[in-house]
Design a protein around this motif. Structure first.
Motif, PDB file in Angstrom:
ATOM      1  N   ILE A 205       0.910  -1.149   0.000  1.00  0.00           N
ATOM      2  CA  ILE A 205       0.000   0.000   0.000  1.00  0.00           C
ATOM      3  C   ILE A 205       0.946   1.195   0.000  1.00  0.00           C
ATOM      4  O   ILE A 205       1.372   1.682   1.044  1.00  0.00           O
ATOM      5  N   TRP A 206       1.313   1.641  -1.181  1.00  0.00           N
ATOM      6  CA  TRP A 206       2.360   2.655  -1.297  1.00  0.00           C
ATOM      7  C   TRP A 206       2.437   3.159  -2.723  1.00  0.00           C
ATOM      8  O   TRP A 206       1.849   2.571  -3.629  1.00  0.00           O
ATOM      9  N   ARG A 207       3.169   4.204  -2.918  1.00  0.00           N
ATOM     10  CA  ARG A 207       3.371   4.874  -4.201  1.00  0.00           C
ATOM     11  C   ARG A 207       2.036   5.337  -4.777  1.00  0.00           C
ATOM     12  O   ARG A 207       1.223   5.889  -4.069  1.00  0.00           O
ATOM     13  N   GLU A 208       1.801   5.095  -6.075  1.00  0.00           N
ATOM     14  CA  GLU A 208       0.592   5.593  -6.737  1.00  0.00           C
ATOM     15  C   GLU A 208      -0.527   4.560  -6.851  1.00  0.00           C
ATOM     16  O   GLU A 208      -1.606   4.861  -7.328  1.00  0.00           O
ATOM     17  N   ARG A 209      -0.268   3.312  -6.445  1.00  0.00           N
ATOM     18  CA  ARG A 209      -1.315   2.290  -6.506  1.00  0.00           C
ATOM     19  C   ARG A 209      -1.040   1.223  -5.459  1.00  0.00           C
ATOM     20  O   ARG A 209       0.093   1.055  -5.014  1.00  0.00           O
ATOM     21  N   ASP A 210      -2.078   0.507  -5.084  1.00  0.00           N
ATOM     22  CA  ASP A 210      -1.987  -0.449  -3.987  1.00  0.00           C
ATOM     23  C   ASP A 210      -2.401  -1.845  -4.422  1.00  0.00           C
ATOM     24  O   ASP A 210      -3.200  -2.009  -5.342  1.00  0.00           O
ATOM     25  N   GLU A 211      -1.881  -2.838  -3.709  1.00  0.00           N
ATOM     26  CA  GLU A 211      -2.323  -4.224  -3.808  1.00  0.00           C
ATOM     27  C   GLU A 211      -2.355  -4.776  -2.394  1.00  0.00           C
ATOM     28  O   GLU A 211      -1.317  -4.853  -1.721  1.00  0.00           O
ATOM     29  N   PHE A 212      -3.556  -5.149  -1.933  1.00  0.00           N
ATOM     30  CA  PHE A 212      -3.689  -5.716  -0.595  1.00  0.00           C
ATOM     31  C   PHE A 212      -5.106  -6.232  -0.403  1.00  0.00           C
ATOM     32  O   PHE A 212      -5.965  -6.063  -1.261  1.00  0.00           O
ATOM     33  N   HIS A 213      -5.367  -6.864   0.755  1.00  0.00           N
ATOM     34  CA  HIS A 213      -6.694  -7.351   1.113  1.00  0.00           C
ATOM     35  C   HIS A 213      -7.289  -6.383   2.122  1.00  0.00           C
ATOM     36  O   HIS A 213      -6.620  -5.957   3.056  1.00  0.00           O
ATOM     37  N   PHE A 214      -8.559  -6.023   1.951  1.00  0.00           N
ATOM     38  CA  PHE A 214      -9.192  -4.950   2.703  1.00  0.00           C
ATOM     39  C   PHE A 214     -10.504  -5.430   3.306  1.00  0.00           C
ATOM     40  O   PHE A 214     -11.372  -5.931   2.601  1.00  0.00           O
ATOM     41  N   VAL A 215     -10.652  -5.308   4.615  1.00  0.00           N
ATOM     42  CA  VAL A 215     -11.910  -5.540   5.308  1.00  0.00           C
ATOM     43  C   VAL A 215     -12.533  -4.158   5.447  1.00  0.00           C
ATOM     44  O   VAL A 215     -11.929  -3.274   6.044  1.00  0.00           O
ATOM     45  N   HIS A 216     -13.710  -3.922   4.879  1.00  0.00           N
ATOM     46  CA  HIS A 216     -14.224  -2.558   4.804  1.00  0.00           C
ATOM     47  C   HIS A 216     -15.723  -2.460   5.012  1.00  0.00           C
ATOM     48  O   HIS A 216     -16.453  -3.437   4.899  1.00  0.00           O
ATOM     49  N   ARG A 217     -16.130  -1.260   5.319  1.00  0.00           N
ATOM     50  CA  ARG A 217     -17.541  -0.888   5.377  1.00  0.00           C
ATOM     51  C   ARG A 217     -17.613   0.591   5.042  1.00  0.00           C
ATOM     52  O   ARG A 217     -16.904   1.399   5.624  1.00  0.00           O
ATOM     53  N   ALA A 218     -18.485   0.972   4.108  1.00  0.00           N
ATOM     54  CA  ALA A 218     -18.628   2.373   3.723  1.00  0.00           C
ATOM     55  C   ALA A 218     -19.344   3.139   4.830  1.00  0.00           C
ATOM     56  O   ALA A 218     -20.318   2.664   5.402  1.00  0.00           O
ATOM     57  N   VAL A 219     -18.828   4.314   5.155  1.00  0.00           N
ATOM     58  CA  VAL A 219     -19.441   5.208   6.144  1.00  0.00           C
ATOM     59  C   VAL A 219     -19.368   6.632   5.614  1.00  0.00           C
ATOM     60  O   VAL A 219     -18.569   6.932   4.734  1.00  0.00           O
ATOM     61  N   THR A 220     -20.199   7.506   6.162  1.00  0.00           N
ATOM     62  CA  THR A 220     -20.149   8.916   5.792  1.00  0.00           C
ATOM     63  C   THR A 220     -19.985   9.748   7.052  1.00  0.00           C
ATOM     64  O   THR A 220     -20.283   9.288   8.158  1.00  0.00           O
ATOM     65  N   GLY A 221     -19.502  10.964   6.879  1.00  0.00           N
ATOM     66  CA  GLY A 221     -19.385  11.887   8.000  1.00  0.00           C
ATOM     67  C   GLY A 221     -18.267  11.529   8.956  1.00  0.00           C
ATOM     68  O   GLY A 221     -17.300  10.855   8.613  1.00  0.00           O
ATOM     69  N   ASP A 222     -18.406  11.988  10.180  1.00  0.00           N
ATOM     70  CA  ASP A 222     -17.406  11.739  11.210  1.00  0.00           C
ATOM     71  C   ASP A 222     -17.417  10.266  11.604  1.00  0.00           C
ATOM     72  O   ASP A 222     -18.483   9.647  11.679  1.00  0.00           O
TER      73      ASP A 222
END
Length: 188
Positions: free
Chosen positions: A67-84
């Motif tokens: 996860i560096w330079r101008e592009r990344d390759e990795f596995h991501f555990v995520h959930r979209a959120v908005t605001g604070d």
């Protein structure tokens, strides 16, 4: 839940708590279809990542060049959120595949490989570090963070356009690492 500072938590499954649902909550990962939306490979790693959950602990394994330079390759555990938002994790270990192998928390603009992001990580040889890519397609920057090895706690707080990184050895007493002013909205 909000009065107790809890909005998203993990019990035996990932839960979402509204103001009137403590200690109840909603299971936000109650089907394989939803699980596939919570975990993703970013970029095109040669080996796909995987995750498991047992006893309230999420284990994520991934591959990719970085996860560096101008592009990344990795596995991501995520959930979209908005605001604070506050994102906190206890990193119990990071496999020493590279001095900069990373585990931690991230606020990311999209699932694109070149997305803007800010993260607070623990690495096997370089300790804590806040790193970011302030603009999509731009270069990454290392903002430092101090020494330490897992198990450790990391946290990001987004308040308006300010993203602040924290570190902790016990999950109770927090040290501020750095604040970056970068409006990163999750767009997926």
């Amino acid at each position: 839940a909000e009065g107790n500072g809890v909005r998203i938590g993990t019990e035996n499954c990932s839960m979402l708590f509204s103001k009137d649902e403590w200690p109840g909550g909603k299971n936000i990962a109650n089907s394989p279809k939803i699980w596939r939306r919570l975990f993703a490979d970013i970029g095109s790693p040669a080996l796909s990542g995987r995750m498991s959950q047992s006893g309230g602990v999420i284990t994520a394994e991934g591959a990719g060049y970085d996860i560096w330079r101008e592009r990344d390759e990795f596995h991501f555990v995520h959930r979209a959120v908005t605001g604070d938002v506050d994102i906190t994790a206890r990193v119990t270990g990071v496999e020493d595949t590279n001095a900069w192998a990373k585990a931690g928390v991230m606020i990311r603009g999209s699932l694109d490989a070149n997305a803007a992001h800010a993260m607070m990580i623990v690495s096997p040889a370089n300790g804590f570090s806040m790193q970011s890519r302030p603009a999509a397609g731009g270069g990454s920057v290392n903002l430092g963070g101090g020494s330490g090895t897992a198990p450790l706690w990391v946290k990001l707080e987004r308040r308006g356009s300010a993203i602040t990184a924290f570190r902790s050895t016990n999950g109770t007493t927090w040290t501020t690492v750095r604040t970056a002013n970068s409006r990163i909205e999750m767009s997926w």
